[in-house]
Scaffold this motif. Structure first.
Motif, PDB file in Angstrom:
ATOM      1  N   LEU A 268       0.821  -1.215   0.000  1.00 42.30           N
ATOM      2  CA  LEU A 268       0.000   0.000   0.000  1.00 42.30           C
ATOM      3  C   LEU A 268       0.853   1.262   0.000  1.00 42.30           C
ATOM      4  CD1 LEU A 268      -2.781  -0.856   2.607  1.00 42.30           C
ATOM      5  CD2 LEU A 268      -3.033  -0.710   0.133  1.00 42.30           C
ATOM      6  N   LEU A 269       2.061   1.151   0.507  1.00 42.47           N
ATOM      7  CA  LEU A 269       2.914   2.323   0.665  1.00 42.47           C
ATOM      8  C   LEU A 269       3.930   2.492  -0.447  1.00 42.47           C
ATOM      9  CD1 LEU A 269       3.601   2.042   4.497  1.00 42.47           C
ATOM     10  CD2 LEU A 269       1.811   3.343   3.327  1.00 42.47           C
ATOM     11  N   ILE A 270       3.969   1.591  -1.405  1.00 43.32           N
ATOM     12  CA  ILE A 270       4.971   1.663  -2.473  1.00 43.32           C
ATOM     13  C   ILE A 270       4.818   2.954  -3.273  1.00 43.32           C
ATOM     14  CG2 ILE A 270       5.820   0.595  -4.609  1.00 43.32           C
ATOM     15  CD1 ILE A 270       6.736  -0.853  -2.075  1.00 43.32           C
ATOM     16  N   PRO A 271       3.717   3.230  -3.943  1.00 42.65           N
ATOM     17  CA  PRO A 271       3.582   4.611  -4.402  1.00 42.65           C
ATOM     18  C   PRO A 271       3.012   5.382  -3.210  1.00 42.65           C
ATOM     19  CG  PRO A 271       1.778   3.319  -5.274  1.00 42.65           C
ATOM     20  CD  PRO A 271       2.649   2.400  -4.459  1.00 42.65           C
ATOM     21  N   ASN A 272       3.770   6.365  -2.725  1.00 41.67           N
ATOM     22  CA  ASN A 272       3.331   7.072  -1.523  1.00 41.67           C
ATOM     23  C   ASN A 272       1.906   7.582  -1.668  1.00 41.67           C
ATOM     24  OD1 ASN A 272       5.637   6.683  -0.100  1.00 41.67           O
ATOM     25  ND2 ASN A 272       6.455   8.727  -0.415  1.00 41.67           N
ATOM     26  N   PRO A 273       1.017   7.164  -0.779  1.00 43.50           N
ATOM     27  CA  PRO A 273      -0.352   7.687  -0.831  1.00 43.50           C
ATOM     28  C   PRO A 273      -0.364   9.166  -0.458  1.00 43.50           C
ATOM     29  CG  PRO A 273      -0.190   5.788   0.650  1.00 43.50           C
ATOM     30  CD  PRO A 273       1.184   6.170   0.261  1.00 43.50           C
ATOM     31  N   SER A 274      -1.429   9.845  -0.816  1.00 46.41           N
ATOM     32  CA  SER A 274      -1.529  11.252  -0.456  1.00 46.41           C
ATOM     33  C   SER A 274      -1.806  11.382   1.040  1.00 46.41           C
ATOM     34  CB  SER A 274      -2.607  11.940  -1.291  1.00 46.41           C
ATOM     35  OG  SER A 274      -3.852  11.358  -1.042  1.00 46.41           O
TER      36      SER A 274
ATOM     37  N   PRO B  91       5.873   9.505   9.579  1.00 43.86           N
ATOM     38  CA  PRO B  91       6.827  10.249   8.743  1.00 43.86           C
ATOM     39  C   PRO B  91       6.352  10.406   7.287  1.00 43.86           C
ATOM     40  CG  PRO B  91       7.982   8.620  10.041  1.00 43.86           C
ATOM     41  CD  PRO B  91       6.526   8.361  10.226  1.00 43.86           C
ATOM     42  N   LEU B  92       5.656   9.399   6.762  1.00 47.46           N
ATOM     43  CA  LEU B  92       5.130   9.519   5.405  1.00 47.46           C
ATOM     44  C   LEU B  92       4.076  10.618   5.332  1.00 47.46           C
ATOM     45  CD1 LEU B  92       4.762   5.767   4.378  1.00 47.46           C
ATOM     46  CD2 LEU B  92       6.478   7.407   3.586  1.00 47.46           C
TER      47      LEU B  92
END
Length: 160
Positions: free
Chosen positions: A48-54, A93-94
């Motif tokens: 789920l975090l591979i392409p950084n979600p908004s 942090p994301l």
């Protein structure tokens, strides 16, 4: 009197040892059952975090994680708490990075509106329609963040 004292003490010691063994056995069973599921969930979580979600989906994930952590603490699932805390430490942090990107893009837009930067140099300033769109989007994001926020975490979310 000393005989009865010894008997009580030995029973208490036996009960403590027995409860410790039961707790260890329960923890072993928990890990035997849930470790494969947690491995699967970890893989799914990372995907789920591979392409950084908004920012808003990240904040929603943080809130869901916190709710699950609260429920697991209430139910006494101690082995699950560390796993959920690790997810929380990955998500914050994301979220912060995404919010910093939003703020930086607003700063760039403000610089372009003042005539600074490449657009000002070429004579192409920011148009009122673009400012309205950005203001509407900002209001939408701000409202969503406030709805998803707790008073206790307000300082962390609005620190910049």
């Amino acid at each position: 009197m000393s005989d009865s004292g010894r008997t009580t003490t030995s029973r208490r010691g036996t009960q403590d040892l027995s409860s410790q063994l039961n707790l260890k056995e329960a923890e072993r069973i928990f890990h035997e059952i849930y470790d494969p599921a947690l491995d699967y969930i970890s893989t799914f979580f990372q995907s789920l975090l591979i392409p950084n979600p908004s920012a808003l989906p990240l904040l929603t994930m943080i809130r869901l994680n916190e709710r699950i952590l609260y429920i697991s603490q209430q139910r006494g699932t101690i082995p699950l708490e560390g796993y959920l805390q690790n997810q929380k430490m990955v998500l914050w942090p994301l979220y912060r990075k995404e919010m910093d990107n939003h703020i930086d893009s607003l700063k760039r837009l403000a610089d372009e509106a003042e005539g600074k930067g490449l657009a000002g140099f070429m004579g192409r300033g920011v148009r009122d329609q673009a400012v309205r769109g950005v203001a509407s989007r900002y209001a939408s994001i701000f409202t969503s963040v406030v709805v998803l926020s707790d008073e206790a975490e307000e300082a962390m979310i609005f620190s910049r």
